[in-house]
Design an enzyme around this catalytic site. Structure first.
Site, mmCIF file in Angstrom:
data_model
loop_
_atom_site.group_PDB
_atom_site.id
_atom_site.type_symbol
_atom_site.label_atom_id
_atom_site.label_comp_id
_atom_site.label_asym_id
_atom_site.label_seq_id
_atom_site.Cartn_x
_atom_site.Cartn_y
_atom_site.Cartn_z
ATOM 1 N N CYS A 96 0.991 -1.066 -0.225
ATOM 2 C CA CYS A 96 -0.049 -0.251 -0.042
ATOM 3 C C CYS A 96 1.009 1.229 0.110
ATOM 4 O O CYS A 96 1.587 1.496 1.311
ATOM 5 C CB CYS A 96 -1.170 -0.068 0.850
ATOM 6 S SG CYS A 96 -2.109 1.586 1.378
ATOM 7 N N CYS A 99 0.205 4.038 2.582
ATOM 8 C CA CYS A 99 0.163 3.018 4.197
ATOM 9 C C CYS A 99 2.733 2.810 4.460
ATOM 10 O O CYS A 99 2.619 3.691 5.034
ATOM 11 C CB CYS A 99 0.151 2.239 3.957
ATOM 12 S SG CYS A 99 -1.363 1.178 4.459
#
Length: 125
Positions: A96, A99
């Protein structure tokens, strides 16, 4: 009853004074269960003694609460349940982008809040 300096009797002012709270006593029971980032063993850490550099009981690795700590399915509930302080959980995935972009800011915030907030990272994959 003798009058007080406000002209009332001592009997009407029969409220017990609140005892002074010693801050050292308040934080005596501030122990959190945290996972070792190396071997994943759960350790009880005294949050009032973080400056002493707590270490894992199994592998002797440093338990640095100034960084987000890894947590998984097996230990997540116990860590959160036993925490005497608020817990912030970052549910992330290695693939991600947002993230990964947020990770340095989360680590910096964890360093500023060490001992006041427990920061965990849970890999959702």
């Amino acid at each position: 009853a003798t009058p007080s300096r406000h002209g009332q009797s001592d009997r009407s002012l029969a409220v017990a004074p609140r005892p002074a709270v010693d801050a050292r006593l308040t934080f005596r029971a501030m122990k959190a269960t945290v996972p070792c980032p190396g071997c994943r063993t759960l350790n009880r850490v005294d949050l009032t003694r973080l400056a002493d550099g707590p270490r894992c009981a199994s592998c002797r690795a440093a338990l640095d609460l100034a960084h987000p700590l890894p947590a998984g399915d097996a230990d997540f509930a116990r860590i959160v349940r036993d925490a005497p302080i608020p817990v912030l959980v970052d549910f992330y995935a290695d693939w991600c982008g947002p993230c990964r972009a947020m990770a340095p800011q989360l680590a910096a915030w964890a360093a500023r809040q060490a001992g006041r907030v427990l920061v965990l990272k849970v890999d959702t994959d």
